[in-house]
Design an enzyme around this catalytic site. Structure first.
Site, short mmCIF file in Angstrom:
data_model
loop_
_atom_site.label_atom_id
_atom_site.label_comp_id
_atom_site.label_asym_id
_atom_site.label_seq_id
_atom_site.Cartn_x
_atom_site.Cartn_y
_atom_site.Cartn_z
N HIS A 86 62.54 9.74 23.52
CA HIS A 86 63.52 10.77 23.85
C HIS A 86 64.82 10.18 24.39
CE1 HIS A 86 60.88 14.06 22.97
NE2 HIS A 86 59.95 13.60 23.79
N ARG A 99 58.36 2.84 25.44
CA ARG A 99 57.66 3.95 24.78
C ARG A 99 58.30 4.09 23.40
NH1 ARG A 99 57.10 10.28 26.56
NH2 ARG A 99 59.39 10.31 26.42
N GLU A 123 48.74 14.17 25.52
CA GLU A 123 49.71 15.22 25.88
C GLU A 123 49.59 16.46 24.98
OE1 GLU A 123 53.73 13.64 25.74
OE2 GLU A 123 53.34 12.48 23.96
N ASP A 175 54.59 17.92 27.85
CA ASP A 175 54.01 18.31 26.56
C ASP A 175 52.60 18.89 26.74
OD1 ASP A 175 55.89 17.94 24.43
OD2 ASP A 175 55.86 15.81 24.90
C1 3PY Z 1 55.76 14.50 28.87
O1 3PY Z 1 55.70 14.91 30.04
O2 3PY Z 1 55.46 15.17 27.87
C2 3PY Z 1 56.20 13.14 28.64
O3 3PY Z 1 56.19 12.68 27.51
C3 3PY Z 1 56.71 12.34 29.80
O4 3PY Z 1 57.94 11.80 29.50
MG MG Z 2 55.81 14.03 25.99
#
Ligand code: 3PY
Ligand code: MG
Length: 259
Positions: free
Chosen positions: A49, A74, A153, A179
């Site tokens: 991101h 990441r 996530e 997420d």
């Molecule tokens: C989330 O909280 O979804 C993440 O990917 C943290 O950056």
């Molecule tokens: Mg995320």
């Protein structure tokens, strides 16, 4: 003494929490500064991101290493070939987002570990320079120090968590609370602090412990990070470089008000 590139997994396995800065800005010196001056134990480079591309990451990694800290990029979703290149550049580990199935987890592991466990291709020129290891020593040690975090996530990932944790080469999980909140609510809401997300986080942590694997998580604030460390997370990545900038800027501006 092993170089800082090699210490992350060993420190976490020894039960020593690592608090990491989270960077999304593509200027490499920001990552270097946060590692060197701000006291973080590691730096995450967010290529999912954030605005960090491979070249910015390859420039940031040696600056973080020069500060004696590990760097953990990441990658963007599914870009496992980039994971191999980042390890060649001297990254200590990789966070892979949206690892939802055991197939995703196996594919991720295959790009970060050398044979016989994986299929990482040989070419760690910068990593050898940063670790001070010759080719044979790097090859012998890399699979144990390179730390692969599979992000949990989604609802699907939570359901498959034991199988994901069982994949050789997945060293641990990394939870994305935002997420996860979207997934668990079926897309109804973004609420990473909800009781349902909190229970899922504790469940995932417990499963990782049972599997004997590492557990990391993203924390938007220092207070949330402290809570996650108390609950038992070893690797906690905090805030973002932009958030640090905003906090410092607004507090200085507020302090300069004369009435
Ligand atoms: C989330 O909280 O979804 C993440 O990917 C943290 O950056
Ligand atoms: Mg995320």
């Amino acid at each position: 003494m092993p170089s800082s590139v090699e210490t992350l997994a060993a420190d976490l396995r020894a039960g020593q929490p690592v608090l990491s800065a989270w960077c999304g800005l593509p200027e490499p010196s920001i990552a270097g500064y946060l590692a060197r001056e701000a006291g973080f134990g590691a730096v995450v480079l967010d290529m999912q991101h954030g605005a960090i591309d491979f070249l910015s990451a390859a420039r940031a990694i040696p600056l973080v290493a020069a500060a004696g800290k590990p760097c953990i990029p990441r990658i963007p979703v599914g870009e496992f070939a980039t994971a191999s290149r980042l390890l060649d550049a001297g990254a200590s580990g990789i966070i892979a987002p949206m690892v939802n199935t055991v197939e995703d987890a196996r594919r991720f592991a295959s790009f970060i570990k050398y044979p016989p466990g994986g299929e990482r291709s040989w070419g760690p020129t910068a990593a050898m320079a940063l670790t001070g290891l010759g080719a044979r020593a790097y090859f012998a040690r890399a699979n144990s120090f390179v730390t692969g975090f599979a992000m949990i996530e989604t609802r699907e990932a939570l359901a498959a968590i034991d199988d994901i944790l069982a994949v050789d080469g997945v060293d641990g999980i990394f939870i994305g609370p935002s997420d996860l909140s979207v997934g668990l609510s079926g897309g109804a809401t973004l609420d990473p602090d909800s009781p349902e997300v909190s229970a899922a986080i504790d469940h995932a942590l417990a499963r990782s412990r049972t599997a004997g694997k590492l557990a990391g998580i993203y924390a938007p604030t220092g207070e949330t990070a402290a809570d996650f460390v108390r609950r038992g997370f070893g690797f906690v990545a905090i805030g973002s470089d932009l958030a640090f900038l905003r906090l410092g800027a607004s507090s200085m501006l507020a302090a300069s008000a004369t009435e």
